[in-house]
Motif scaffolding. Structure first.
Motif, PDB file in Angstrom:
ATOM      1  N   ARG A  54     -31.632  24.622   7.984  1.00  0.00           N
ATOM      2  CA  ARG A  54     -31.433  24.089   9.021  1.00  0.00           C
ATOM      3  C   ARG A  54     -32.211  23.115   8.652  1.00  0.00           C
ATOM      4  O   ARG A  54     -32.443  22.374   9.440  1.00  0.00           O
ATOM      5  N   ALA A  55     -32.503  22.506   7.096  1.00  0.00           N
ATOM      6  CA  ALA A  55     -32.781  21.067   6.457  1.00  0.00           C
ATOM      7  C   ALA A  55     -32.276  20.405   7.530  1.00  0.00           C
ATOM      8  O   ALA A  55     -33.197  19.380   7.475  1.00  0.00           O
ATOM      9  N   PRO A  56     -30.939  20.477   7.361  1.00  0.00           N
ATOM     10  CA  PRO A  56     -30.210  18.752   8.258  1.00  0.00           C
ATOM     11  C   PRO A  56     -31.332  18.342   9.308  1.00  0.00           C
ATOM     12  O   PRO A  56     -30.585  17.001  10.033  1.00  0.00           O
ATOM     13  N   ILE A  57     -31.294  19.475  10.006  1.00  0.00           N
ATOM     14  CA  ILE A  57     -32.281  19.493  11.208  1.00  0.00           C
ATOM     15  C   ILE A  57     -33.167  18.342  10.932  1.00  0.00           C
ATOM     16  O   ILE A  57     -33.197  17.150  12.373  1.00  0.00           O
ATOM     17  N   TRP A  58     -33.957  18.648  10.459  1.00  0.00           N
ATOM     18  CA  TRP A  58     -35.378  18.194   9.840  1.00  0.00           C
ATOM     19  C   TRP A  58     -34.512  16.215   9.379  1.00  0.00           C
ATOM     20  O   TRP A  58     -35.028  15.422   9.759  1.00  0.00           O
ATOM     21  N   LEU A  59     -33.386  15.920   8.894  1.00  0.00           N
ATOM     22  CA  LEU A  59     -32.936  14.599   8.562  1.00  0.00           C
ATOM     23  C   LEU A  59     -32.676  13.915   9.972  1.00  0.00           C
ATOM     24  O   LEU A  59     -32.353  12.724  10.070  1.00  0.00           O
ATOM     25  N   TYR A  60     -32.162  14.632  10.986  1.00  0.00           N
ATOM     26  CA  TYR A  60     -31.562  13.723  12.275  1.00  0.00           C
ATOM     27  C   TYR A  60     -33.152  13.392  12.497  1.00  0.00           C
ATOM     28  O   TYR A  60     -33.236  12.597  13.492  1.00  0.00           O
ATOM     29  N   ARG A  61     -34.428  14.632  12.917  1.00  0.00           N
ATOM     30  CA  ARG A  61     -35.872  14.051  13.043  1.00  0.00           C
ATOM     31  C   ARG A  61     -35.908  12.981  13.473  1.00  0.00           C
ATOM     32  O   ARG A  61     -36.612  12.570  13.974  1.00  0.00           O
ATOM     33  N   ILE A  62     -35.832  13.044  11.407  1.00  0.00           N
ATOM     34  CA  ILE A  62     -36.281  11.696  11.023  1.00  0.00           C
ATOM     35  C   ILE A  62     -36.636  11.002  11.363  1.00  0.00           C
ATOM     36  O   ILE A  62     -36.160   9.064  10.488  1.00  0.00           O
ATOM     37  N   GLY A  63     -34.433   9.901  11.767  1.00  0.00           N
ATOM     38  CA  GLY A  63     -33.619   9.164  11.959  1.00  0.00           C
ATOM     39  C   GLY A  63     -32.887   9.389  11.033  1.00  0.00           C
ATOM     40  O   GLY A  63     -32.180   7.751  11.198  1.00  0.00           O
ATOM     41  N   LEU A  64     -32.588  10.347  10.525  1.00  0.00           N
ATOM     42  CA  LEU A  64     -31.769   9.816   8.983  1.00  0.00           C
ATOM     43  C   LEU A  64     -30.518  10.545   9.378  1.00  0.00           C
ATOM     44  O   LEU A  64     -30.134  10.854   8.180  1.00  0.00           O
ATOM     45  N   GLY A  65     -30.230  11.174  10.144  1.00  0.00           N
ATOM     46  CA  GLY A  65     -28.655  12.295  10.519  1.00  0.00           C
ATOM     47  C   GLY A  65     -27.297  11.728  10.669  1.00  0.00           C
ATOM     48  O   GLY A  65     -26.366  11.489   9.764  1.00  0.00           O
ATOM     49  N   GLY A  66     -27.856   9.650  10.102  1.00  0.00           N
ATOM     50  CA  GLY A  66     -26.725   8.456   9.415  1.00  0.00           C
ATOM     51  C   GLY A  66     -26.391   8.877   8.484  1.00  0.00           C
ATOM     52  O   GLY A  66     -25.293   9.101   7.938  1.00  0.00           O
ATOM     53  N   LEU A  67     -27.273   9.627   7.170  1.00  0.00           N
ATOM     54  CA  LEU A  67     -26.388  10.171   5.815  1.00  0.00           C
ATOM     55  C   LEU A  67     -25.810  10.933   5.778  1.00  0.00           C
ATOM     56  O   LEU A  67     -24.939  11.272   4.805  1.00  0.00           O
ATOM     57  N   LEU A  68     -25.670  12.379   7.019  1.00  0.00           N
ATOM     58  CA  LEU A  68     -25.115  12.782   6.715  1.00  0.00           C
ATOM     59  C   LEU A  68     -22.861  12.798   6.796  1.00  0.00           C
ATOM     60  O   LEU A  68     -22.288  13.145   7.648  1.00  0.00           O
ATOM     61  N   GLY A  69     -23.525  11.423   7.550  1.00  0.00           N
ATOM     62  CA  GLY A  69     -21.783  10.790   7.864  1.00  0.00           C
ATOM     63  C   GLY A  69     -20.931  11.627   9.526  1.00  0.00           C
ATOM     64  O   GLY A  69     -21.879  11.942  10.282  1.00  0.00           O
ATOM     65  N   LYS A  70     -20.131  11.432   9.241  1.00  0.00           N
ATOM     66  CA  LYS A  70     -19.225  12.274  10.738  1.00  0.00           C
ATOM     67  C   LYS A  70     -18.811  13.541  10.268  1.00  0.00           C
ATOM     68  O   LYS A  70     -18.221  14.404  10.993  1.00  0.00           O
ATOM     69  N   ARG A  71     -19.048  14.128   9.484  1.00  0.00           N
ATOM     70  CA  ARG A  71     -18.717  15.688   9.252  1.00  0.00           C
ATOM     71  C   ARG A  71     -19.848  17.176   9.886  1.00  0.00           C
ATOM     72  O   ARG A  71     -19.324  17.832  10.092  1.00  0.00           O
ATOM     73  N   LEU A  72     -20.984  15.901  10.321  1.00  0.00           N
ATOM     74  CA  LEU A  72     -22.019  17.603  10.160  1.00  0.00           C
ATOM     75  C   LEU A  72     -22.683  16.656  11.784  1.00  0.00           C
ATOM     76  O   LEU A  72     -22.581  15.587  11.886  1.00  0.00           O
ATOM     77  N   MET A  73     -22.696  17.361  12.243  1.00  0.00           N
ATOM     78  CA  MET A  73     -23.344  17.357  14.056  1.00  0.00           C
ATOM     79  C   MET A  73     -24.400  17.844  14.588  1.00  0.00           C
ATOM     80  O   MET A  73     -24.899  19.320  13.967  1.00  0.00           O
ATOM     81  N   LEU A  74     -24.996  17.591  15.222  1.00  0.00           N
ATOM     82  CA  LEU A  74     -26.970  17.717  16.077  1.00  0.00           C
ATOM     83  C   LEU A  74     -26.028  18.126  16.995  1.00  0.00           C
ATOM     84  O   LEU A  74     -25.785  17.847  18.039  1.00  0.00           O
ATOM     85  N   LEU A  75     -26.141  19.904  16.971  1.00  0.00           N
ATOM     86  CA  LEU A  75     -25.554  20.272  18.528  1.00  0.00           C
ATOM     87  C   LEU A  75     -27.682  20.394  19.026  1.00  0.00           C
ATOM     88  O   LEU A  75     -28.029  20.884  19.156  1.00  0.00           O
ATOM     89  N   THR A  76     -27.834  19.823  20.471  1.00  0.00           N
ATOM     90  CA  THR A  76     -28.801  20.395  21.027  1.00  0.00           C
ATOM     91  C   THR A  76     -28.221  21.214  22.397  1.00  0.00           C
ATOM     92  O   THR A  76     -27.298  20.399  23.098  1.00  0.00           O
ATOM     93  N   HIS A  77     -28.555  22.573  22.287  1.00  0.00           N
ATOM     94  CA  HIS A  77     -28.180  23.517  23.655  1.00  0.00           C
ATOM     95  C   HIS A  77     -29.575  23.800  23.725  1.00  0.00           C
ATOM     96  O   HIS A  77     -30.296  23.401  23.638  1.00  0.00           O
ATOM     97  N   THR A  78     -28.906  24.663  24.909  1.00  0.00           N
ATOM     98  CA  THR A  78     -30.073  25.669  26.123  1.00  0.00           C
ATOM     99  C   THR A  78     -30.155  26.557  25.582  1.00  0.00           C
ATOM    100  O   THR A  78     -29.577  27.657  25.670  1.00  0.00           O
ATOM    101  N   GLY A  79     -31.449  27.538  25.202  1.00  0.00           N
ATOM    102  CA  GLY A  79     -31.849  29.435  24.912  1.00  0.00           C
ATOM    103  C   GLY A  79     -30.841  29.519  26.376  1.00  0.00           C
ATOM    104  O   GLY A  79     -31.636  29.241  27.429  1.00  0.00           O
ATOM    105  N   ARG A  80     -29.826  30.361  25.669  1.00  0.00           N
ATOM    106  CA  ARG A  80     -29.692  30.944  26.851  1.00  0.00           C
ATOM    107  C   ARG A  80     -31.146  32.133  27.470  1.00  0.00           C
ATOM    108  O   ARG A  80     -30.479  33.185  28.675  1.00  0.00           O
ATOM    109  N   LYS A  81     -31.803  32.418  27.007  1.00  0.00           N
ATOM    110  CA  LYS A  81     -33.137  33.603  27.146  1.00  0.00           C
ATOM    111  C   LYS A  81     -33.959  32.786  27.498  1.00  0.00           C
ATOM    112  O   LYS A  81     -34.696  32.726  28.577  1.00  0.00           O
TER     113      LYS A  81
END
Length: 163
Positions: free
Chosen positions: A22-49
């Motif tokens: 889950r470490a890459p999530i923190w890169l996205y959260r601090i605004g560094l998601g661009g460093l991960l390029g187009k190979r990784l995607m941050l998915l924000t979804h709704t918990g089913r429960k």
């Protein structure tokens, strides 16, 4: 919808391994998601429960610039993966690829479509496809039929269609 109850040979990570995955999530959260390029995607979804927002970083298995509003992702840990079950229950999601944030709808592929997507992925990324199969406990011989069978039985794919 893919309602396959097949699971992979390995369960999703827990404990320290889960934190590392889950470490890459923190890169996205601090605004560094661009460093991960187009190979990784941050998915924000709704918990089913819980109904609460949840996040996962997943690998983009296919993105074709000719169809820029479609991202294909594999659920490497199978249909029991939390993010997969959540998007099946509530398909309206937010995705972020690099710095681009978009509203999307998750559309699980059928087992046959997942098999074809895995074969395509293996042709474009042979070493990554072998590594994915090994990590989830299903080593492959490199043949299209083996990749197709593993995906049909164990690795559901999801298309994220940007709205």
């Amino acid at each position: 919808m893919n309602d396959s109850s097949a699971s992979t040979g390995r369960q999703p990570p827990s404990g320290l391994q889960r934190l590392l995955w889950r470490a890459p999530i923190w890169l996205y959260r601090i605004g560094l998601g661009g460093l991960l390029g187009k190979r990784l995607m941050l998915l924000t979804h709704t918990g089913r429960k819980s109904g609460q927002p949840r996040q996962a970083v997943v690998e983009v298995a296919n993105f074709d610039p000719a169809t820029p509003n479609l991202y294909t992702v594999a659920s490497g840990f199978g249909s029991k993966s939390d993010w997969y079950r959540n998007v099946c229950a509530t398909p309206n999601v937010t995705i972020q690829v690099g710095r681009r944030r978009m509203q999307a709808v998750a559309c699980p592929l059928s087992p046959a479509e997942s098999g074809a997507a895995m074969v395509d992925y293996a042709h474009r990324n042979p070493s990554l496809a072998r590594a994915l199969a090994k990590v989830i406990g299903h080593p492959v011989d490199g043949s299209d039929e083996t990749y197709r069978r593993i995906a049909e039985q164990h690795i559901p794919f999801v298309e994220f269609r940007v709205q």
